[in-house]
Every structure is written in structure tokens, then in C-alpha cells.
Design an enzyme around this catalytic site. Sequence first.
Site, mmCIF file in Angstrom:
data_model
loop_
_atom_site.group_PDB
_atom_site.id
_atom_site.type_symbol
_atom_site.label_atom_id
_atom_site.label_comp_id
_atom_site.label_asym_id
_atom_site.label_seq_id
_atom_site.Cartn_x
_atom_site.Cartn_y
_atom_site.Cartn_z
ATOM 1 C CG ASP A 97 46.982 57.378 -13.851
ATOM 2 O OD1 ASP A 97 46.766 56.628 -14.835
ATOM 3 O OD2 ASP A 97 46.187 57.478 -12.906
ATOM 4 C CE1 TYR A 120 45.942 60.592 -14.590
ATOM 5 C CE2 TYR A 120 45.591 62.128 -12.786
ATOM 6 C CZ TYR A 120 45.184 61.040 -13.520
ATOM 7 O OH TYR A 120 44.010 60.415 -13.227
ATOM 8 C CD GLU A 172 41.676 64.590 -11.705
ATOM 9 O OE1 GLU A 172 42.659 63.866 -11.469
ATOM 10 O OE2 GLU A 172 40.588 64.139 -12.109
#
Length: 365
Positions: free
Chosen positions: A140, A122, A39
Site C-alpha cells: 500500500d 492489499y 482492514e
Amino acid sequence: MTTDRTALFLEGLRAWFAQNHRPLPWKGEKDPYLIWLSEIILQQTRVEQGMPYFERFRERFPEVQALADAEEDEVMKLWEGLGYYSRARNLHAAAQHIAYELEGRFPTRYEDILALKGVGPYTAAAIASFAYDLPTAVVDGNVYRILARFWGMDTPIDTAAGKKAFAQLAQRLIEAAPARPSQHNQAMMDFGAVHCKPKAPLCGQCPLQEHCVAFQQQRVDTLPVKQKKLVKKRRYFHYLLLNQGHHVYIRKRVGKDIWRNLYEFPLLEAGRVKLSPAELKQHEFWKALTDGRPAEIEQVSPPRQQTLTHQYIQAVFWEIRIPEQAAAPDLEGLLRVERKNLSKFAFPKIIDWYLKDNSLYLNLV
Ligand code: SF4
């Protein structure tokens, strides 16, 4: 309560995901460390660009302890070329926090994941849902776009009111979804990335088309709405490559600015990209750097540009020669490095391009 619209959206998304999900190396991964790594690498980065970096990091640092124990220079070198270097510094600092203060145990609660350095809402939502199947909605650019279009929401996404409205809707959806939270979030990400794309979305073959407000009202191109237009700053960098025999001088960037902890050549930032050799020699920085040593300008490169999110950087490279026997320039943090060893240091992309074009990495004479 599940409204008809919500149910229609979730059903359309589920049907699309069943046919179209993207096979990626970290899909189905349950190790929170590897999810976190993927991520962070993928923030502001296209999957194709991030994938080789993920593979490299996973191989070199298979677990959090290995990353925590690494030297920062090595982490920066592995990150070189990916941009947004604060991600690498934060990744390293957070790995040390997990390894040394949390005894190697990755946090399991959303709030504790969010408290890690470099992790925003996020990323925390993605990790919490993928690793632990917690119902935390990712929000997002992809999610803003899908929701704005399907629901016809024109509240600007860069305002507090917009952020709140979109986050609440996204959270309601994940809580109503029959799919597991990890699958629902993945479906939203994939749908936004490959189907409901910013430009040329595939509306003609979209299972949501019939109920999509943007499509029905021909507003696909105007949603989502942003209030502010980003004004990019222009900066002009003059890099002075002081050649002394087989050596050149570099230093680490420090302070609150772009590219912190990457290396560069002595830098003069000026108000324009065009400077004559005479103008350069008039500059205080030149005087401080050469300090009476004979220094000859051998060549200057044409300008090249790197575009960052908030800035345009234009850089020129001055090749300067100083005599071998001259004392080293007296500038804080300056390192004298053999040219053949330059490739061991992490540089910003704009310097890397220059070095590669000019084959300085390979110049062993
Ligand atoms: S119809 Fe077009 S705009 Fe609407 S959700 Fe589908 S791809 Fe997106």
C-alpha cells in the site's frame, strides 16, 4: 536469494519493530472475520478515526452471521461519518455471501479471499497473513514509500511497471524475512505509518538510515514518485429542506455516484454555489418539487465544503416551508420524516454537519 541489502533492511525493520510496534485492539487477532472487518474499516482511514467504528461493529456484529442478517440501513447508519460508503455496502454483501453461500466459513486461500466483494490485493494479503500466516506481502502507500526511499526506486508508483516492481520486491522481502509473515507485514505497516511517514519521517533515529538511498542522497522528500497529478472535480449541491409542520422530506441516493444508499434532502446540483431565490425558483427541479404548491423560502445557509478524494463538494441548504395541508411532493422515493427521527437515518457528513449545527435532530417542536 537474500542479498546484503535485503538482509540489512530486514534486520533494521525487525529491530525497529521489536521496540516500536503499536498496540491496537485487533493486533494478534486470528479470527479472519474480525481481521477483515478491521482492514475494511481502516482502508483510507486513520487508525484513531477507525478504532471506535471497529469497536462498535465488533460489539453489534460479533460474527459474520450477525452482520449478514442485519438490515443494510443499520449497517450504513453504523458506518455514518467514516466515508467511502461503498466499503460498508460491500462488507455487508460479502458477509451475506460468506454466511449464506459458504456456510459461514471464511475463505482460507488468498485467491478466495481476494474474490470477496470489496477486497483488493492489499486487504487479501493482510487477511491471509494475519489469520493464516501465509507469506503474502501487503503493498500500500506505506510500503511504496518505505521501499522507494530505502532502495531509491523512482519508478512512478501509479504506473503498471511501478506497481509490478514494488509488488515483486515486497513479495521477495516477505519470503526472505526470518519473521513470521504476519509479523513482517505488521512491521511494514507500522514502520510506514509512524516512522517513515510521508511528511517529516524520523530519519534522525532510523535504524535503516546508513543504508537508505533516499537519506544518503537527500531525496527523502521526492520519493516515492507519482506520474499523474490528481485533478479534483468541483460540484455544487443545493439541498432543499421542505418543511411541512414537524416533517421534512428525504430520499435515498441511488445510482452510480458518491454516497449511494445514504439519505439526503431533495438535491439540485447546479453549476455554481451562489443562486438567488429567484434563480432557484426558475429551476425545473423547483417547479417539479413544488408543482404549484405555495412554497416559501425561509432561509439559506452559507456554503460549506466537504473534500473527498476526487471531488470538492460545496453545499448550501435552503429552508423552505410548505403548508401543512398541501399534498406531498410527487418525487420518486421521497420519504416524509418527522424531524426528531432524522437521526435514525445515515446521511453524508456534509448534511450531518448542517443538521448538528442547526440542532434539527433535537428540534421536537
Ligand atoms: S532513513 Fe528516513 S527515509 Fe530512510 S527509511 Fe529511515 S525514516 Fe525512511
